[in-house]
Design a protein around this motif. Sequence first.
Motif, mmCIF file in Angstrom:
data_model
loop_
_atom_site.group_PDB
_atom_site.id
_atom_site.type_symbol
_atom_site.label_atom_id
_atom_site.label_comp_id
_atom_site.label_asym_id
_atom_site.label_seq_id
_atom_site.Cartn_x
_atom_site.Cartn_y
_atom_site.Cartn_z
ATOM 1 N N ARG A 168 -9.503 -9.064 5.164
ATOM 2 C CA ARG A 168 -8.586 -8.333 5.535
ATOM 3 C C ARG A 168 -7.147 -8.994 5.522
ATOM 4 O O ARG A 168 -6.005 -8.119 4.868
ATOM 5 N N ASN A 169 -7.049 -10.262 5.789
ATOM 6 C CA ASN A 169 -6.240 -11.113 5.478
ATOM 7 C C ASN A 169 -5.450 -11.220 4.040
ATOM 8 O O ASN A 169 -4.560 -11.117 3.803
ATOM 9 N N MET A 170 -6.571 -11.194 3.336
ATOM 10 C CA MET A 170 -6.244 -11.502 1.872
ATOM 11 C C MET A 170 -5.708 -10.142 1.249
ATOM 12 O O MET A 170 -4.792 -10.367 0.579
ATOM 13 N N MET A 171 -6.200 -8.981 1.739
ATOM 14 C CA MET A 171 -5.573 -7.933 1.110
ATOM 15 C C MET A 171 -4.295 -7.730 1.500
ATOM 16 O O MET A 171 -3.263 -7.478 0.807
ATOM 17 N N VAL A 172 -3.950 -8.017 2.916
ATOM 18 C CA VAL A 172 -2.605 -7.446 3.715
ATOM 19 C C VAL A 172 -1.555 -8.536 2.841
ATOM 20 O O VAL A 172 -0.113 -8.413 3.064
ATOM 21 N N ARG A 173 -1.835 -9.735 2.377
ATOM 22 C CA ARG A 173 -0.961 -10.677 2.010
ATOM 23 C C ARG A 173 -0.827 -10.712 0.612
ATOM 24 O O ARG A 173 -0.142 -11.577 0.155
ATOM 25 N N GLN A 174 -1.427 -9.789 -0.240
ATOM 26 C CA GLN A 174 -0.856 -9.405 -1.771
ATOM 27 C C GLN A 174 0.406 -8.853 -1.604
ATOM 28 O O GLN A 174 0.977 -8.232 -0.703
ATOM 29 N N PRO A 175 1.129 -9.187 -2.731
ATOM 30 C CA PRO A 175 2.496 -8.764 -2.834
ATOM 31 C C PRO A 175 2.482 -7.171 -2.604
ATOM 32 O O PRO A 175 1.534 -6.557 -3.714
ATOM 33 N N LEU A 176 3.435 -6.476 -2.148
ATOM 34 C CA LEU A 176 3.292 -5.045 -1.961
ATOM 35 C C LEU A 176 3.568 -4.443 -3.275
ATOM 36 O O LEU A 176 2.770 -3.537 -3.722
ATOM 37 N N ASP A 177 4.776 -4.983 -4.092
ATOM 38 C CA ASP A 177 4.727 -4.101 -5.483
ATOM 39 C C ASP A 177 3.653 -4.467 -6.300
ATOM 40 O O ASP A 177 3.565 -3.685 -7.213
ATOM 41 N N GLY A 178 3.244 -5.492 -6.319
ATOM 42 C CA GLY A 178 2.131 -5.807 -7.290
ATOM 43 C C GLY A 178 0.813 -4.689 -6.800
ATOM 44 O O GLY A 178 0.024 -4.245 -7.753
ATOM 45 N N TYR A 179 0.483 -4.761 -5.533
ATOM 46 C CA TYR A 179 -0.685 -3.922 -5.125
ATOM 47 C C TYR A 179 -0.354 -2.363 -5.502
ATOM 48 O O TYR A 179 -1.279 -1.559 -6.040
#
Length: 262
Positions: A168-179
């Motif tokens: 969960r932490n890995m997901m939310v720490r990805q760059p928003l615009d990249g996601y």
Amino acid sequence: MHIADFGEVKLHYHEDGDPKGAPVVFANSLGTDMRLWDPILPLLPDGLRIIRYDKRGHGLSSQPPGPYSMGALVRDAERLLDHLQVRDCVFVGLSIGGMIAQGLAVKRMDQIRAMVLSNTAAKIGTPAIWADRIAAARKGGIEALADATMERWFSKAFRSSPDVHLWRNMMVRQPLDGYLGCCAAISGTDFYTPTSGLRLPTLGIAGSEDGSTPPDLVRETVDLIPGSRFELIRKAGHLPCVERPGDYAALLSNFLAETGHV
């Protein structure tokens, strides 16, 4: 850790194993970075050249302005393999990574001799579903999607363990615009026709409790390729390499042996 600078994008990649070994390339899912594969690497046969990378907008790779197209993601993989002088690899792609695998196999058969399509499909979701997710993330950040995503990604048993917080932490720490850029790439992709023209050894892997790409969806895509094989990992969701690394590594190792890659 290494960076391959292609001007428009800088890709973070890492190599393990034997530099002169048979190459195996791993492409991970939306909302994860190359650490997705950590659980299975110690379980793979010796003598392989193992290559992992973070797709654009994820991990330590750069974040070009979005939205992204699947063609751009495929081109990134193509340029990275050319940069590393890779030919005749086995390409292992999970989720969006499996879409990249399909696109690259159509474009560059010299680079891929066999592929693993894991928890993926020729088409994932609908434009309306992806538009809703993009809108929710723009409003509330990736955090707004995280809990529902964990339910799709993991089995009930895994979600009750402390380890779920790592992912969960890995997901939310990805760059928003990249996601969001990669969400747009998935939304715009339908590979049913090009994938049905592929003729290379293919292993399909699904998780019995996958809420993102259910087993029947994975099987439907794998069945487009004559001679392919489909395997189901029970008690696992969208990331079976995390939940059932032993089972996943065994399937991959057997496939590498069957295709003469080890």
